[in-house]
Design an enzyme around this catalytic site. Sequence first.
Site, PDB file in Angstrom:
ATOM      1  N   TYR A   1       0.827  -1.213   0.000  1.00 51.98           N
ATOM      2  CA  TYR A   1       0.000   0.000   0.000  1.00 51.98           C
ATOM      3  C   TYR A   1       0.862   1.264   0.000  1.00 51.98           C
ATOM      4  CZ  TYR A   1      -4.691  -1.933   0.623  1.00 51.98           C
ATOM      5  OH  TYR A   1      -5.893  -2.544   0.430  1.00 51.98           O
TER       6      TYR A   1
ATOM      7  N   LYS B   1       3.183 -15.267   1.758  1.00 54.86           N
ATOM      8  CA  LYS B   1       3.506 -16.112   0.600  1.00 54.86           C
ATOM      9  C   LYS B   1       5.023 -16.255   0.550  1.00 54.86           C
ATOM     10  CE  LYS B   1       1.571 -17.116  -2.959  1.00 54.86           C
ATOM     11  NZ  LYS B   1       1.249 -18.472  -3.501  1.00 54.86           N
TER      12      LYS B   1
ATOM     13  N   ASP C   1      -2.773 -18.005  -0.028  1.00 56.07           N
ATOM     14  CA  ASP C   1      -3.761 -18.600  -0.947  1.00 56.07           C
ATOM     15  C   ASP C   1      -4.476 -19.769  -0.274  1.00 56.07           C
ATOM     16  OD1 ASP C   1      -1.378 -20.053  -0.966  1.00 56.07           O
ATOM     17  OD2 ASP C   1      -1.510 -20.606  -3.089  1.00 56.07           O
TER      18      ASP C   1
ATOM     19  N   ASP D   1      -6.496  -7.189   3.472  1.00 54.30           N
ATOM     20  CA  ASP D   1      -7.606  -6.538   2.776  1.00 54.30           C
ATOM     21  C   ASP D   1      -8.485  -7.580   2.105  1.00 54.30           C
ATOM     22  OD1 ASP D   1      -9.101  -4.382   1.601  1.00 54.30           O
ATOM     23  OD2 ASP D   1      -8.010  -4.738  -0.263  1.00 54.30           O
TER      24      ASP D   1
ATOM     25  N   ASP E   1     -12.403  -9.338   3.387  1.00 58.97           N
ATOM     26  CA  ASP E   1     -13.640  -9.321   2.590  1.00 58.97           C
ATOM     27  C   ASP E   1     -14.228 -10.730   2.496  1.00 58.97           C
ATOM     28  OD1 ASP E   1     -13.499  -6.569   2.051  1.00 58.97           O
ATOM     29  OD2 ASP E   1     -14.082  -6.834  -0.039  1.00 58.97           O
TER      30      ASP E   1
HETATM   31  C1  IPM Z   1     -10.590  -1.380   3.237  1.00 57.61           C
HETATM   32  C2  IPM Z   1     -10.777  -0.705   1.894  1.00 57.61           C
HETATM   33  C3  IPM Z   1      -9.597   0.212   1.637  1.00 57.61           C
HETATM   34  C4  IPM Z   1      -8.355  -0.652   1.574  1.00 57.61           C
HETATM   35  C5  IPM Z   1      -9.737   1.103   0.404  1.00 57.61           C
HETATM   36  C6  IPM Z   1     -10.996   1.934   0.440  1.00 57.61           C
HETATM   37  C7  IPM Z   1      -8.535   1.992   0.219  1.00 57.61           C
HETATM   38  O1  IPM Z   1     -10.948  -1.645   0.897  1.00 57.61           O
HETATM   39  O2  IPM Z   1     -10.515  -0.678   4.250  1.00 57.61           O
HETATM   40  O3  IPM Z   1     -10.546  -2.616   3.285  1.00 57.61           O
HETATM   41  O4  IPM Z   1      -8.008  -1.187   0.511  1.00 57.61           O
HETATM   42  O5  IPM Z   1      -7.698  -0.775   2.597  1.00 57.61           O
HETATM   43 MN    MN Z   2     -10.999  -3.721   1.609  1.00 59.01          MN
END
Ligand code: IPM
Ligand code: MN
Length: 369
Positions: free
Chosen positions: A142, A193, A226, A250, A254
């Site tokens: 990042y 990884k 993975d 990240d 999700d």
């Molecule tokens: C998160 C989001 C952010 C990230 C974006 C909005 C920059 O997806 O907080 O998970 O990638 O960290």
């Molecule tokens: Mn995210």
Amino acid sequence: MATYKLLLLPGDGIGPEVMAEVEKVARALAAMGAARFEMERGLVGGSAYDAHGKAISEGDMALAMAADAVIFGAVGGPKWDGVPYDVRPEAGLLRLRKDLALFANLRPAICYPALADASSLKREIVEGLDIMIVRELTGGVYFGEPKEIIDLGNGQKRGIDTQVYDTFEIERIGRVAFELARKRRNKVTSSEKRNVMKSGVLWHEVITALHKREYPDVQLEHQLADALGMQLVRWPKQFDVIVTDNLFGDMLSDVAAMLTGSLGMLPSASLGAVDKVTDKRKALYEPVHGSAPDIAGKGMANPIAMIGSFAMALRYSFGLGDLADRIEKAIADTLDEGLRTADIKAGATTIVSTAQMGDAIVAKLNAAA
Ligand code: IPM
Ligand code: MN
């Protein structure tokens, strides 16, 4: 009664709608004499760009620095697709994380029993799930340099991002994970990884040494990122605390979010180091979900991740764990009663709006006071 200084940054899309529900909860806590909040408001993301031409103003950065906690909604949307990269909505969030040095991102994934049928996985796989993803938040790809697109001059361009981690960054996020595990089920799964990345080799080495030196009482295992993604959907209850880098964290958070039924359920806390003098830490609390421009302004958004993030602020910034428990209980009770926003509807339940969900949670909170 102590007064806590909050900076509210609702942001874009559904951000303002879900933030309004947090304000209701904060007012309810004040009314019952549980805690008092001084709330300032600022702009971030596209709304800040529209007002100031950048993703967060210096004034709002100063307010964030001075606040006891920043409560953050969401940023981004198609309206700002064409704005310059440096001032895109996400840049506001990334600057807050970097300048406040919020290196530890805690993303709990808890499946409320009432929601087990809203998950895309079978009930027996997700029911009772309680995992904590600890994502490194100020390093890795990042922020690594160089980060650029260069013109090679032969009709070709080259895009470059840099994945980089130093020992101290891995150690401090590792400590957060091990400390949390000790208060939970005492297990940490570290993920990278190392089979293809040098930063992964170092990550594995540093976590292994830290474990041996300071946390031998905690169970440690390693999984390649993975494989961990696969295990998260195969048998997620094997995990307690997962510690991983910024990018893997990240993505994996999700995935974990969907185990709980909806991205609209997941809160998060982004924490800095504890200041040795003041014993305080900088912190920002935000839902894992984004700005959901497709449903913005329709009163359909699920406010639970945002309210849950506020509960995390009470727990991790203000030492009000009992109040956080009460908010989480109010959320669980509301779900038990069958109230659902559209994203978590399943079977014979009642669909409610963002505001109705917030009101119902506040009512449960008041009833239990
Ligand atoms: C998160 C989001 C952010 C990230 C974006 C909005 C920059 O997806 O907080 O998970 O990638 O960290
Ligand atoms: Mn995210």
